[in-house]
Scaffold this motif. Structure first.
Motif, mmCIF file in Angstrom:
data_model
loop_
_atom_site.group_PDB
_atom_site.id
_atom_site.type_symbol
_atom_site.label_atom_id
_atom_site.label_comp_id
_atom_site.label_asym_id
_atom_site.label_seq_id
_atom_site.Cartn_x
_atom_site.Cartn_y
_atom_site.Cartn_z
ATOM 1 N N ALA A 64 -3.020 -1.695 2.857
ATOM 2 C CA ALA A 64 -3.672 -1.611 1.540
ATOM 3 C C ALA A 64 -5.121 -2.081 1.616
ATOM 4 O O ALA A 64 -5.718 -2.417 0.604
ATOM 5 C CB ALA A 64 -2.895 -2.436 0.527
ATOM 6 N N ASN A 89 -6.594 8.572 0.674
ATOM 7 C CA ASN A 89 -6.308 9.739 -0.171
ATOM 8 C C ASN A 89 -7.524 10.182 -0.982
ATOM 9 O O ASN A 89 -7.729 11.375 -1.190
ATOM 10 C CB ASN A 89 -5.161 9.425 -1.132
ATOM 11 C CG ASN A 89 -3.801 9.515 -0.442
ATOM 12 O OD1 ASN A 89 -3.643 10.271 0.524
ATOM 13 N ND2 ASN A 89 -2.832 8.757 -0.929
ATOM 14 N N ARG A 93 -2.142 -1.001 -10.828
ATOM 15 C CA ARG A 93 -2.216 0.352 -11.402
ATOM 16 C C ARG A 93 -0.956 1.165 -11.143
ATOM 17 O O ARG A 93 -0.597 2.036 -11.942
ATOM 18 C CB ARG A 93 -3.408 1.118 -10.781
ATOM 19 C CG ARG A 93 -4.766 0.519 -11.020
ATOM 20 C CD ARG A 93 -5.857 1.342 -10.320
ATOM 21 N NE ARG A 93 -5.814 1.220 -8.845
ATOM 22 C CZ ARG A 93 -6.390 0.235 -8.166
ATOM 23 N NH1 ARG A 93 -7.087 -0.691 -8.814
ATOM 24 N NH2 ARG A 93 -6.317 0.169 -6.857
ATOM 25 N N SER A 94 -0.296 0.922 -10.026
ATOM 26 C CA SER A 94 0.875 1.730 -9.659
ATOM 27 C C SER A 94 2.192 1.083 -10.069
ATOM 28 O O SER A 94 3.253 1.717 -9.966
ATOM 29 C CB SER A 94 0.912 1.952 -8.143
ATOM 30 O OG SER A 94 -0.270 2.543 -7.718
ATOM 31 N N GLY A 102 0.853 -1.200 0.000
ATOM 32 C CA GLY A 102 0.000 0.000 0.000
ATOM 33 C C GLY A 102 0.882 1.241 0.000
ATOM 34 O O GLY A 102 0.533 2.279 0.565
ATOM 35 N N ILE A 132 -6.767 -7.141 1.121
ATOM 36 C CA ILE A 132 -5.390 -7.405 0.669
ATOM 37 C C ILE A 132 -4.601 -8.087 1.796
ATOM 38 O O ILE A 132 -3.840 -9.030 1.560
ATOM 39 C CB ILE A 132 -4.677 -6.085 0.267
ATOM 40 C CG1 ILE A 132 -5.484 -5.324 -0.771
ATOM 41 C CG2 ILE A 132 -3.252 -6.355 -0.219
ATOM 42 C CD1 ILE A 132 -5.652 -6.003 -2.080
ATOM 43 N N SER A 183 -1.058 -1.706 -5.994
ATOM 44 C CA SER A 183 -1.863 -2.435 -6.970
ATOM 45 C C SER A 183 -1.149 -2.411 -8.324
ATOM 46 O O SER A 183 -0.184 -1.668 -8.532
ATOM 47 C CB SER A 183 -3.245 -1.807 -7.087
ATOM 48 O OG SER A 183 -3.178 -0.654 -7.893
ATOM 49 N N THR A 199 1.624 3.492 -2.031
ATOM 50 C CA THR A 199 1.170 4.742 -2.648
ATOM 51 C C THR A 199 0.034 5.387 -1.854
ATOM 52 O O THR A 199 -0.435 6.461 -2.221
ATOM 53 C CB THR A 199 0.651 4.468 -4.078
ATOM 54 O OG1 THR A 199 -0.302 3.403 -3.981
ATOM 55 C CG2 THR A 199 1.771 4.062 -5.007
ATOM 56 N N GLY A 200 -0.424 4.746 -0.789
ATOM 57 C CA GLY A 200 -1.599 5.229 -0.058
ATOM 58 C C GLY A 200 -1.257 6.268 0.996
ATOM 59 O O GLY A 200 -0.085 6.573 1.250
ATOM 60 N N ALA A 201 -2.320 6.809 1.623
ATOM 61 C CA ALA A 201 -2.151 7.857 2.636
ATOM 62 C C ALA A 201 -1.229 7.372 3.766
ATOM 63 O O ALA A 201 -0.311 8.083 4.187
ATOM 64 C CB ALA A 201 -3.521 8.258 3.199
HETATM 65 P P1 A2P Z 1 -2.779 1.937 -5.618
HETATM 66 O O1 A2P Z 1 -2.330 3.353 -5.410
HETATM 67 O O2 A2P Z 1 -1.956 1.228 -6.624
HETATM 68 O O3 A2P Z 1 -4.263 1.816 -5.838
HETATM 69 P P2 A2P Z 1 -5.480 4.795 0.517
HETATM 70 O O4 A2P Z 1 -5.652 4.252 1.912
HETATM 71 O O5 A2P Z 1 -4.854 6.151 0.498
HETATM 72 O O6 A2P Z 1 -6.754 4.715 -0.253
HETATM 73 O O7 A2P Z 1 -4.422 3.816 -0.208
HETATM 74 C C1 A2P Z 1 -4.690 2.458 -0.437
HETATM 75 C C2 A2P Z 1 -3.397 1.736 -0.796
HETATM 76 O O8 A2P Z 1 -3.719 0.360 -1.037
HETATM 77 C C3 A2P Z 1 -2.732 2.248 -2.063
HETATM 78 O O9 A2P Z 1 -1.339 2.139 -1.933
HETATM 79 C C4 A2P Z 1 -3.272 1.283 -3.111
HETATM 80 O O10 A2P Z 1 -2.445 1.145 -4.256
HETATM 81 C C5 A2P Z 1 -3.254 -0.007 -2.329
HETATM 82 N N1 A2P Z 1 -4.122 -0.998 -2.965
HETATM 83 C C6 A2P Z 1 -5.415 -0.858 -3.300
HETATM 84 N N2 A2P Z 1 -5.871 -1.977 -3.922
HETATM 85 C C7 A2P Z 1 -4.828 -2.833 -3.985
HETATM 86 C C8 A2P Z 1 -4.635 -4.153 -4.520
HETATM 87 N N3 A2P Z 1 -5.629 -4.818 -5.101
HETATM 88 N N4 A2P Z 1 -3.412 -4.719 -4.396
HETATM 89 C C9 A2P Z 1 -2.406 -4.044 -3.792
HETATM 90 N N5 A2P Z 1 -2.519 -2.810 -3.286
HETATM 91 C C10 A2P Z 1 -3.711 -2.201 -3.367
#
Ligand code: A2P
Length: 346
Positions: free
Chosen positions: A72, A162, A39-40, A9, A76, A37, A11-13
């Protein structure tokens, strides 16, 4: 000795704060795996001045990892924490996936650090609002015993990630422009109805349970009892989301077992306790606020008053950065404790 650390996770908050906290602590790292994910995957982030590529969080990514910090989302963690443990890692999980599992220690180091050593590979980081409350309650418990706790919270949007913070920004702009407010995330992404958070207060954090409490409220209730090893302690909570970005504030009412302590004696407890800072002086209008606590690791306490009717009752105002002590800093503290005490293997 240094370690291979993974942040899930990244990239998340919370994940971003975990990365910054590991850097700031000079955590002994020889390799860092930043996972998110699909996506990142491929994006690059700086860690200790060097570019690190974000990888997709897949089971194979945990090969060789010693310590994995997860933030995450619960699903997850359910899926990947066991994969990490299977490959020899110790997991510090910031989601609610394992918190109430009797096999999993739920830890706030200032309160129950020793519980870490009972782990079977996973240690859970409590809910953000719970962490700051128990850090404030622990010195009172130690001195006078606890009889009952009633809390009302005033929580920041970053606790919902975020995307929720972006929603507050956009709605605030719209409100000031006189445009319609578009609500798609809060109070709970995936729930049926959405309400604007800008210039509003939402008495729902996380989904409703059968008993009429929200899951956030039940987390505060159940996690407090587990962390403090007080399974019979009466705890009640009302959790409210407000339109600011960082730090949760709480009005905590606590009744103690041993009555007679003055407000001065309660204040003195906080002056000598770890992880808490007393900011309490009505004469100089001194008390913590969400903005004053932002970016700091401590739990700030002010507005301490004796209840006017209940001799063993006290009121406190407790504020802390939900992304730091409430999440990233508490997780890194647990990871530090694991390596300093040699608790990687049970
Ligand atoms: P990503 O940025 O690639 O979506 P927040 O709490 O700010 O919403 O952040 C959620 C975090 O969990 C982000 O780093 C996001 O990555 C990650 N995440 C969300 N879905 C998945 C997934 N299916 N597998 C791995 N990481 C995930």
């Amino acid at each position: 000795q240094s370690y291979h650390v993974a942040v899930v996770g990244a990239t998340g908050a919370v994940g971003q704060k975990m990365i910054q906290t590991l850097e700031a602590q000079n955590f002994p790292i020889d390799k860092i795996s930043l996972l998110a994910s699909e996506r990142s995957a491929g994006k690059k982030v700086l860690f200790n001045g060097e570019e690190v590529e974000i990888k997709e969080a897949l089971p194979e990514a945990f090969e060789g990892v010693d310590i994995a910090l997860f933030s995450a989302g619960g699903s997850i963690s359910k899926k990947l924490a066991p994969e990490a443990v299977k490959r020899g890692a110790v997991v510090v999980d910031n989601t609610s996936a394992y918190r109430m599992d009797p096999e999993v220690p739920l830890v706030v180091p200032e309160v129950n650090e020793e519980d870490i050593k009972e782990h079977n590979g996973i240690i859970a980081n409590p809910n953000c609002s719970t962490i700051q409350m128990v850090a404030a309650l622990e010195p009172i418990r130690e001195a006078y015993g606890l009889k009952r706790v009633i809390v009302s919270t005033y929580q920041a949007v970053s606790g919902a990630g975020n995307a929720a913070a972006d929603e507050l920004k956009e709605q605030s702009q719209s409100f000031l422009n006189g445009d319609e407010l578009n609500a798609e995330i809060l109070p709970v992404k995936g729930d049926e109805k959405h309400y604007p958070i800008a210039f509003n207060a939402l008495p729902q954090i996380d989904v409703f349970q059968d008993n009429g409490y929200t899951f956030e409220e039940m987390k505060m209730i159940n996690e407090t009892k587990k962390i403090m090893h007080l399974t019979e302690l009466p705890v009640s909570a009302t959790c409210v989301r407000l339109p600011f970005f960082t730090s949760h504030a709480e009005s905590v009412y606590v009744e103690v077992e041993q009555e007679g302590a003055s407000v001065g004696q309660i204040k003195e407890l906080f002056q000598n306790a770890p992880g808490v800072v007393l900011e309490d002086d009505p004469e100089t209008q001194t008390y913590p606020t969400p903005l004053s606590a932002e970016g700091k690791r401590d739990v700030f306490i002010g507005r301490i008053r004796q209840d006017l009717d209940q001799a063993n009752g006290y009121h406190l105002w407790v504020v802390s950065d939900n992304l730091l002590k409430g999440a990233a800093w508490n997780s890194v503290q647990i990871a530090q404790s694991i390596i300093e005490n040699n608790w990687l293997k049970k």
